[in-house]
Scaffold this motif. Structure first.
Motif, PDB file in Angstrom:
ATOM      1  N   SER A 163       0.794  -1.230   0.000  1.00  0.00           N
ATOM      2  CA  SER A 163       0.000   0.000   0.000  1.00  0.00           C
ATOM      3  C   SER A 163       0.822   1.274   0.000  1.00  0.00           C
ATOM      4  CB  SER A 163      -0.983   0.008   1.183  1.00  0.00           C
ATOM      5  OG  SER A 163      -1.843  -1.099   1.119  1.00  0.00           O
ATOM      6  N   MET A 164       2.089   1.187  -0.395  1.00  0.00           N
ATOM      7  CA  MET A 164       2.903   2.383  -0.569  1.00  0.00           C
ATOM      8  C   MET A 164       2.694   2.923  -1.984  1.00  0.00           C
ATOM      9  SD  MET A 164       4.493   3.088   2.246  1.00  0.00           S
ATOM     10  CE  MET A 164       5.649   4.306   1.608  1.00  0.00           C
ATOM     11  N   VAL A 165       2.362   4.218  -2.065  1.00  0.00           N
ATOM     12  CA  VAL A 165       2.163   4.893  -3.352  1.00  0.00           C
ATOM     13  C   VAL A 165       3.381   5.768  -3.616  1.00  0.00           C
ATOM     14  CG1 VAL A 165       0.725   6.496  -4.657  1.00  0.00           C
ATOM     15  CG2 VAL A 165      -0.336   4.868  -3.072  1.00  0.00           C
ATOM     16  N   HIS A 166       4.011   5.592  -4.760  1.00  0.00           N
ATOM     17  CA  HIS A 166       5.206   6.362  -5.053  1.00  0.00           C
ATOM     18  C   HIS A 166       5.279   6.685  -6.535  1.00  0.00           C
ATOM     19  CE1 HIS A 166       6.161   2.033  -5.185  1.00  0.00           C
ATOM     20  NE2 HIS A 166       6.879   2.342  -6.239  1.00  0.00           N
ATOM     21  N   ALA A 167       6.135   7.644  -6.862  1.00  0.00           N
ATOM     22  CA  ALA A 167       6.251   8.128  -8.224  1.00  0.00           C
ATOM     23  C   ALA A 167       7.202   7.271  -9.042  1.00  0.00           C
ATOM     24  CB  ALA A 167       6.724   9.575  -8.221  1.00  0.00           C
ATOM     25  N   SER A 168       7.010   7.310 -10.347  1.00  0.00           N
ATOM     26  CA  SER A 168       7.871   6.604 -11.292  1.00  0.00           C
ATOM     27  C   SER A 168       8.032   7.488 -12.516  1.00  0.00           C
ATOM     28  CB  SER A 168       7.240   5.264 -11.690  1.00  0.00           C
ATOM     29  OG  SER A 168       7.966   4.648 -12.738  1.00  0.00           O
ATOM     30  N   SER A 169       9.287   7.646 -12.951  1.00  0.00           N
ATOM     31  CA  SER A 169       9.552   8.536 -14.081  1.00  0.00           C
ATOM     32  C   SER A 169      10.662   7.960 -14.938  1.00  0.00           C
ATOM     33  CB  SER A 169       9.941   9.926 -13.576  1.00  0.00           C
ATOM     34  OG  SER A 169      10.128  10.817 -14.649  1.00  0.00           O
ATOM     35  N   GLY A 170      10.349   7.616 -16.188  1.00  0.00           N
ATOM     36  CA  GLY A 170      11.345   7.068 -17.092  1.00  0.00           C
ATOM     37  C   GLY A 170      12.189   8.149 -17.741  1.00  0.00           C
ATOM     38  N   LYS A 171      13.344   7.747 -18.253  1.00  0.00           N
ATOM     39  CA  LYS A 171      14.250   8.696 -18.893  1.00  0.00           C
ATOM     40  C   LYS A 171      14.715   8.261 -20.277  1.00  0.00           C
ATOM     41  CE  LYS A 171      16.191  10.672 -14.636  1.00  0.00           C
ATOM     42  NZ  LYS A 171      17.433  10.929 -13.864  1.00  0.00           N
ATOM     43  N   LEU A 172      14.480   7.000 -20.634  1.00  0.00           N
ATOM     44  CA  LEU A 172      14.959   6.528 -21.924  1.00  0.00           C
ATOM     45  C   LEU A 172      14.232   7.214 -23.082  1.00  0.00           C
ATOM     46  CD1 LEU A 172      15.340   2.645 -21.611  1.00  0.00           C
ATOM     47  CD2 LEU A 172      17.147   4.366 -21.670  1.00  0.00           C
ATOM     48  N   LYS A 173      14.951   7.379 -24.189  1.00  0.00           N
ATOM     49  CA  LYS A 173      14.324   7.872 -25.415  1.00  0.00           C
ATOM     50  C   LYS A 173      13.264   6.864 -25.856  1.00  0.00           C
ATOM     51  CE  LYS A 173      15.411   9.088 -30.209  1.00  0.00           C
ATOM     52  NZ  LYS A 173      16.481   9.150 -31.230  1.00  0.00           N
ATOM     53  N   PRO A 174      12.049   7.304 -26.166  1.00  0.00           N
ATOM     54  CA  PRO A 174      11.001   6.359 -26.566  1.00  0.00           C
ATOM     55  C   PRO A 174      11.411   5.512 -27.763  1.00  0.00           C
ATOM     56  CG  PRO A 174      10.040   8.479 -26.051  1.00  0.00           C
ATOM     57  CD  PRO A 174      11.534   8.673 -26.027  1.00  0.00           C
ATOM     58  N   ALA A 175      10.869   4.312 -27.821  1.00  0.00           N
ATOM     59  CA  ALA A 175      11.194   3.374 -28.895  1.00  0.00           C
ATOM     60  C   ALA A 175      10.819   3.918 -30.265  1.00  0.00           C
ATOM     61  CB  ALA A 175      10.492   2.042 -28.645  1.00  0.00           C
ATOM     62  N   SER A 176       9.885   4.847 -30.311  1.00  0.00           N
ATOM     63  CA  SER A 176       9.476   5.473 -31.570  1.00  0.00           C
ATOM     64  C   SER A 176       8.892   6.847 -31.249  1.00  0.00           C
ATOM     65  CB  SER A 176       8.430   4.614 -32.279  1.00  0.00           C
ATOM     66  OG  SER A 176       7.730   5.349 -33.262  1.00  0.00           O
ATOM     67  N   PRO A 177       9.095   7.835 -32.126  1.00  0.00           N
ATOM     68  CA  PRO A 177       8.486   9.154 -31.888  1.00  0.00           C
ATOM     69  C   PRO A 177       6.968   9.134 -31.999  1.00  0.00           C
ATOM     70  CG  PRO A 177       9.571   9.085 -34.034  1.00  0.00           C
ATOM     71  CD  PRO A 177       9.962   7.826 -33.321  1.00  0.00           C
ATOM     72  N   LEU A 178       6.409   8.042 -32.519  1.00  0.00           N
ATOM     73  CA  LEU A 178       4.954   7.954 -32.692  1.00  0.00           C
ATOM     74  C   LEU A 178       4.248   7.312 -31.499  1.00  0.00           C
ATOM     75  CD1 LEU A 178       4.761   6.907 -36.450  1.00  0.00           C
ATOM     76  CD2 LEU A 178       4.406   9.167 -35.463  1.00  0.00           C
ATOM     77  N   LEU A 179       5.008   6.903 -30.474  1.00  0.00           N
ATOM     78  CA  LEU A 179       4.371   6.341 -29.293  1.00  0.00           C
ATOM     79  C   LEU A 179       3.667   7.429 -28.500  1.00  0.00           C
ATOM     80  CD1 LEU A 179       7.140   3.931 -27.903  1.00  0.00           C
ATOM     81  CD2 LEU A 179       5.373   3.473 -29.618  1.00  0.00           C
ATOM     82  N   ARG A 180       2.608   7.024 -27.789  1.00  0.00           N
ATOM     83  CA  ARG A 180       1.925   7.943 -26.874  1.00  0.00           C
ATOM     84  C   ARG A 180       1.829   7.293 -25.499  1.00  0.00           C
ATOM     85  NH1 ARG A 180      -2.920  11.262 -30.034  1.00  0.00           N
ATOM     86  NH2 ARG A 180      -1.619  11.933 -31.815  1.00  0.00           N
ATOM     87  N   ALA A 181       1.761   8.144 -24.486  1.00  0.00           N
ATOM     88  CA  ALA A 181       1.605   7.650 -23.123  1.00  0.00           C
ATOM     89  C   ALA A 181       0.202   7.076 -22.935  1.00  0.00           C
ATOM     90  CB  ALA A 181       1.845   8.773 -22.131  1.00  0.00           C
ATOM     91  N   GLU A 182       0.084   6.103 -22.029  1.00  0.00           N
ATOM     92  CA  GLU A 182      -1.231   5.496 -21.778  1.00  0.00           C
ATOM     93  C   GLU A 182      -2.302   6.523 -21.424  1.00  0.00           C
ATOM     94  OE1 GLU A 182      -0.656   0.924 -20.372  1.00  0.00           O
ATOM     95  OE2 GLU A 182       0.023   2.450 -18.952  1.00  0.00           O
ATOM     96  N   PRO A 183      -2.045   7.494 -20.517  1.00  0.00           N
ATOM     97  CA  PRO A 183      -3.093   8.488 -20.238  1.00  0.00           C
ATOM     98  C   PRO A 183      -3.519   9.247 -21.492  1.00  0.00           C
ATOM     99  CG  PRO A 183      -1.401   8.572 -18.537  1.00  0.00           C
ATOM    100  CD  PRO A 183      -0.878   7.682 -19.617  1.00  0.00           C
ATOM    101  N   ALA A 184      -2.569   9.564 -22.378  1.00  0.00           N
ATOM    102  CA  ALA A 184      -2.913  10.291 -23.595  1.00  0.00           C
ATOM    103  C   ALA A 184      -3.766   9.449 -24.532  1.00  0.00           C
ATOM    104  CB  ALA A 184      -1.637  10.741 -24.303  1.00  0.00           C
TER     105      ALA A 184
END
Length: 762
Positions: A532-553
């Motif tokens: 039940s610990m809620v914490h942040a997560s933030s990636g830094k790698l260049k996306p596999a393709s410029p056409l990818l979108r984030a799940e929320p988007a």
């Protein structure tokens, strides 16, 4: 009785401990075969760090960041599998028809690499072809507007973030349905249903700190070395300081026997290891309830003999229903307990005596408890045993369900449920101004049944490999192909994507490791671990393709295109995820000061009233239950039936298969095996290496899995094991826990027959 063993291709004894040099070698292979050698070290070292990303693998919580690294072998596989340099391009798809891809294994399909752009199935060419994002959204929205809301299923994988899952449930409820099949329905739904009935909340009650204070751990029905491997560091520490760890598991699992910590200089330098289980009981598949009742029976007997074993003060003040529970335990004969558990009375008495000596006990459990016909009752029985000695709501004690997916618990917290509470729906109405549906929707099994019956016409999958993860592939796969629409948000190809309906879209998303840039800059998502610990997560790698979108988007794009009169400012929410979290805070208790608290390293813990001995049950107390009899599952039809457990290999995470090895069990380069006890083999005239057929042994069911190789293994008599998801074909769709809807993957009655004498000779 020992059967004679002969050499079998791909089967050989593995004598090393779990972890150790074997784990480091496997990690190195994963890096070498998937990632750029320059990117890999920095990426792995950001795993589970305050300024990095949460591992896309298991849900075991992060400890304080004092050690060199915070990832394990299987975590490294999950990260490198996602961050692979391999790509599925439009050119590749143009050359490979869907029919030809369906002939590939699940391992091969995901092994082709990351999806690079939105795709739409073209029936004329039998291929997936590129489609623009706006065109895909427009067509999906058009089809959804032509359907009744309850004809659509919204599936969620446990790897989706809190932010994506919250938007997904918001989209579905504004659209008009509570159809939320999700991965929790297949694993820990029995926990989500059972624990609220016992203690008022569907989550575990322990923290990592409790493991520092505990005097005894009882481990039931899970294999941490493969399914939640970072737990091994905790078990290793406990074992080295002499805390007893009592294990109940049908199979001898290497990680529960011996473990070498890759961060221990001494163990690595000396090729040493630490024994994990102080005592190991190979309970029969489906025999855990009988074993638990045996422990409870001896505790009550010890109390009757003046042993002062039960916590009478706690029971009187904090519980209700103990008398009925105790009366049922007294009526349960030892003969039934021994028969069903496969364990001797003396063995269970020894566990009760060890438990009686401990002032603080934790019971950990996995799907070996939940995936049975009485999975919910099993969970409650574990709670009962803990309540007998007041082991909930005090330091070093409690119940610890071991979740699989990294955010399966968080998804449920933010509203992914087919049975929403009236309070939650009321808050949605108040904040957003639309009338959410109040009737219950479909869980995973009900969704599949509705698709088979033709009542459901569309499936939207936020990640996952839905059809493959489900039981009864014969009917489920056919139903997928009959849908009007299927939409899959994912990072890689999988078999469910290829079970194409009238119209099928694949929408590629960013992975957990990748940089998520929106209008206001770099974004972080949040997850909730199994404690039940809620914490942040933030990636830094260049996306596999410029056409990818984030799940929320992607979710926002689907919602905007589907709901012409929406009450939600979807694009504004995606521009800054803080705005999504503000809405979560307004609609879900426990997220107060959400954005401020996730910016503190380590995050914050969701409220868990039972840890303070506050019980949010209808009567304000913890409730004992009565488990009728000792049987967890239906009995097999006819003679010579065995109980089959579906298993994950060590090179596997849920339906994702990283390689074809199962190192600790001695299987290399193959998955077509059936683990059997040598006594059971001898009784059926089978030998190690024989090729057999397996058939479901339930009335009216004749599902078959053909040409499987028998492997002699240390597994409880009467029990056999086969790999998931291949063996899912043997599990009937309605063979489940009626309380929670969880499929009974862990004890399916089967019959095993030799294919032929001629085949044996080959």
């Amino acid at each position: 009785m020992k059967t004679k063993k002969r050499a079998v291709p791909g089967i050989r004894h593995y004598d090393g401990p779990a972890g150790g040099w074997g784990a480091l070698k496997a990690t190195a292979i994963a890096v070498r075969t998937q990632m750029d050698a320059l990117d890999a070290p920095a990426t792995l070292l950001r795993t589970n760090q305050p300024d990095g990303f949460d591992c896309p693998g298991c849900a075991w919580p992060d400890k304080e960041h004092k050690s060199t690294f915070q990832f394990c072998e299987n975590g490294a596989k999950a990260v490198t599998w996602e961050a692979t340099s391999k790509r599925v391009t439009p050119e590749f798809l143009a050359k490979n028809s869907v029919t030809s891809l369906l002939a590939k294994s699940d391992f091969e399909l995901e092994g082709y690499g990351r999806l690079t752009r939105p795709l739409r199935y073209d029936r004329a060419s039998d291929t997936f072809q590129p489609v623009e994002w706006d065109e895909a959204f427009e067509r999906i929205g058009e089809i959804l507007r032509g359907l009744e809301p309850d004809q659509v299923e919204f599936y969620t994988s446990g790897r989706a973030s809190n932010e994506a899952a919250y938007l997904f449930q918001l989209f579905a409820r504004e659209y008009g349905t509570n159809n939320f099949p999700d991965c929790s329905n297949m694993c820990h739904e029995a926990t989500s249903v059972g624990l609220p009935r016992s203690i008022g909340i569907g989550k575990g009650t322990v923290s990592l700190d409790d493991f520092d204070k505990t005097e005894l751990v009882i481990s039931i029905g899970h294999n941490p070395g493969t399914n939640h491997p970072r737990m091994m560091g905790t078990l290793h520490e406990l074992a080295r300081r002499g805390v007893p760890i009592i294990v109940f598991n049908p199979l001898r699992e290497r990680a529960l026997e011996r473990f070498a910590d890759p961060q221990s200089v001494i163990e690595m330098a000396t090729y040493g290891s630490t024994d994990i289980a102080s005592t190991y009981f190979q309970v029969k598949a489906g025999g855990d309830a009988a074993a638990l009742k045996g422990i409870a029976k001896h505790l009550i007997q010890m109390e009757a003999e003046g042993g002062n074993v039960l916590d009478r003060g706690f029971i009187a003040e904090h519980t209700q229903g103990f008398e009925d529970f105790a009366a049922d335990i007294a009526r349960t004969p030892w003969e039934d307990i021994e028969r069903e558990s496969g364990l001797a009375q003396s063995a269970l008495k020894s566990v009760a005596e060890a438990y009686a000596k401990s002032n603080a006990t934790i019971i950990t459990y996995g799907m070996g408890i939940t995936q049975h016909n009485k999975g919910t009752a099993n969970v409650r029985l574990i709670a009962d045993v803990l309540l007998m000695r007041g082991n909930i709501g005090k330091p070093g004690a409690g119940i610890c369900p071991l979740r699989g997916h990294s955010n399966v618990q968080g998804n449920r917290t933010v509203g992914i449920t087919e049975k929403p509470s009236a309070q939650f729906l009321g808050r949605l109405k108040e904040v957003f101004g639309f009338e959410p549906p109040v009737h219950h929707g479909h869980d995973a099994v009900a969704a599949t049944q509705a698709m088979i019956a033709g009542r459901s016409k569309a499936l939207l999958c936020l990640g996952g490999n839905f059809a493959v993860a489900m039981p009864d592939h014969g009917r489920g796969f056919k139903a997928m192909r009959s849908l009007d629409l299927s939409v899959h948000v994912g990072t890689k190809l999988n078999r469910t994507h290829l079970l194409v309906s009238k119209e099928t879209f694949i929408l590629p998303c960013l992975g957990r490791t990748e940089l998520d840039l929106q209008q206001t800059g770099r974004q972080s998502i949040t997850v909730e671990d199994s404690m039940s610990m809620v914490h942040a997560s933030s990636g830094k790698l260049k996306p596999a393709s410029p056409l990818l979108r984030a799940e929320p988007a992607i979710v926002a794009g689907l919602a905007q295109a589907t709901l012409p009169h929406t009450k939600v400012s979807w694009m504004a929410l995606v521009a800054d995820y803080d705005r999504i979290r503000d809405l979560i805070e307004k609609t879900i208790p426990g997220f107060e000061d959400y954005n401020a608290r996730i910016r503190i390293p380590g995050g914050f813990r969701m409220p868990l009233p039972p840890t303070e001995r506050i019980w949010p049950t209808p009567v304000g107390k913890a409730l004992f239950s009565v488990f009728q009899g000792v049987d967890e599952n239906a009995r097999g039809d006819g003679e010579n039936s065995l109980r089959m457990i579906t298993l994950r290999s060590h090179d596997q995470y849920n339906t994702t298969i990283y390689a074809l090895d199962d190192r600790y069990r001695g299987v290399f380069g193959r998955r077509d095996v059936l683990f059997m006890n040598e006594e059971d083999m001898a009784e059926r005239g089978l030998e190690h290496g024989d090729r057999v057929d397996i058939e479901t042994a339930l009335p009216g069911e004749r599902q078959r899995l053909e040409d499987i190789t028998v492997v002699a293994y240390s597994i409880a008599p009467g029990s056999v094991g086969a790999y998931y998801p291949e063996a899912n074909v043997l599990v009937p769709l309605d063979y489940l826990d009626k309380d929670s809807g969880t499929p009974s993957f862990k004890s399916v009655p089967v019959r095993v027959t030799l294919r032929s004498k001629e085949i044996r000779a080959l």
